[in-house]
Design a protein around this motif. Structure first.
Motif, short mmCIF file in Angstrom:
data_model
loop_
_atom_site.label_atom_id
_atom_site.label_comp_id
_atom_site.label_asym_id
_atom_site.label_seq_id
_atom_site.Cartn_x
_atom_site.Cartn_y
_atom_site.Cartn_z
N ASP A 184 0.88 -9.01 -7.27
CA ASP A 184 0.14 -7.93 -7.95
C ASP A 184 -0.93 -7.36 -7.02
O ASP A 184 -1.11 -6.14 -6.96
CB ASP A 184 -0.48 -8.46 -9.24
N VAL A 185 -1.64 -8.21 -6.28
CA VAL A 185 -2.65 -7.74 -5.33
C VAL A 185 -1.99 -6.89 -4.24
O VAL A 185 -2.48 -5.81 -3.90
CB VAL A 185 -3.40 -8.93 -4.68
N ILE A 186 -0.87 -7.36 -3.71
CA ILE A 186 -0.18 -6.61 -2.66
C ILE A 186 0.26 -5.25 -3.19
O ILE A 186 0.13 -4.23 -2.49
CB ILE A 186 1.00 -7.43 -2.10
N ARG A 187 0.73 -5.19 -4.42
CA ARG A 187 1.11 -3.90 -5.03
C ARG A 187 -0.11 -2.98 -5.18
O ARG A 187 -0.02 -1.77 -4.93
CB ARG A 187 1.78 -4.12 -6.38
N GLN A 188 -1.25 -3.53 -5.56
CA GLN A 188 -2.47 -2.73 -5.68
C GLN A 188 -2.92 -2.19 -4.33
O GLN A 188 -3.33 -1.03 -4.23
CB GLN A 188 -3.59 -3.56 -6.31
N VAL A 189 -2.82 -3.00 -3.29
CA VAL A 189 -3.15 -2.53 -1.95
C VAL A 189 -2.20 -1.40 -1.56
O VAL A 189 -2.63 -0.36 -1.06
CB VAL A 189 -3.11 -3.68 -0.92
N ALA A 190 -0.91 -1.57 -1.83
CA ALA A 190 0.08 -0.54 -1.51
C ALA A 190 -0.17 0.74 -2.30
O ALA A 190 0.11 1.84 -1.80
CB ALA A 190 1.49 -1.07 -1.80
N ASP A 191 -0.71 0.62 -3.51
CA ASP A 191 -1.03 1.81 -4.33
C ASP A 191 -2.23 2.57 -3.79
O ASP A 191 -2.44 3.73 -4.15
CB ASP A 191 -1.33 1.40 -5.77
N ASN A 192 -3.05 1.92 -2.96
CA ASN A 192 -4.30 2.53 -2.52
C ASN A 192 -4.39 2.86 -1.04
O ASN A 192 -5.20 3.71 -0.65
CB ASN A 192 -5.47 1.60 -2.89
N PHE A 193 -3.59 2.18 -0.20
CA PHE A 193 -3.74 2.33 1.25
C PHE A 193 -2.40 2.40 1.97
O PHE A 193 -1.41 1.84 1.51
CB PHE A 193 -4.54 1.14 1.83
N HIS A 194 -2.44 3.04 3.11
CA HIS A 194 -1.32 3.05 4.06
C HIS A 194 -1.86 2.50 5.37
O HIS A 194 -2.93 2.90 5.82
CB HIS A 194 -0.81 4.49 4.25
N VAL A 195 -1.14 1.56 5.96
CA VAL A 195 -1.54 0.99 7.25
C VAL A 195 -1.01 1.91 8.35
O VAL A 195 0.19 2.06 8.52
CB VAL A 195 -0.98 -0.44 7.45
N ARG A 196 -1.94 2.56 9.05
CA ARG A 196 -1.55 3.42 10.18
C ARG A 196 -1.34 2.62 11.44
O ARG A 196 -0.45 2.89 12.23
CB ARG A 196 -2.62 4.49 10.44
#
Length: 146
Positions: free
Chosen positions: A58-70
């Motif tokens: 769930d945390v990883i999904r929330q990070v994916a919903d908010n950020f993109h790793v450039r």
């Protein structure tokens, strides 16, 4: 020599965050994983401690919903048989504002049978909060000279 668990986990984590491909990361997380991202929970509710695979996903999904790793640059790394520690500089993009964010993190991971059993991440929170607020934080002077 076989590939260290950290490399598989790191690749899968970045695919999950950037491409929303969660299948690989699911297979690399222990059911009883302990997870803690230390940072400003009030600003970023996905930070903090979690227990168990579903909570971590769930945390990883929330990070994916908010950020993109450039980009990410490993500044230093130490590998043990079933452990790893690294200092990493990340360049992210906030998806809601397209704002670039740069941060440093120290990661401490432990693996069991090739799966992540424990993750502790310390975030350079002062710099992160300044970037999120879009302004410098001015602290009172703590010492006087002369």
């Amino acid at each position: 020599m076989t590939e260290h668990s950290l490399w598989r986990f790191s690749r899968a984590l970045h695919r999950a965050i950037n491409d929303r491909q969660f299948e690989d990361i699911e297979a690399l997380i222990d059911e009883d994983v302990e997870w803690a991202l230390y940072g400003p929970i009030d600003m970023f509710p996905f930070l903090g401690a979690r227990q168990g695979k579903e909570a971590v996903l769930d945390v990883i999904r929330q990070v994916a919903d908010n950020f993109h790793v450039r980009r990410f640059d490993r500044e230093s790394i130490m590998l043990g048989v079933d452990s790893a520690a690294s200092m990493v500089r990340y360049s992210l993009t906030a998806l809601d504002s397209s704002k670039p964010i740069s941060l440093r993190v120290a990661k401490f991971a432990q693996f069991r049978a090739g799966k992540l059993a424990s993750m502790r991440v310390l975030i350079d929170t002062f710099d992160l909060v300044e970037q999120a607020l879009g302004r410098a934080i001015h602290l009172p002077k703590m010492t006087s000279v002369g």
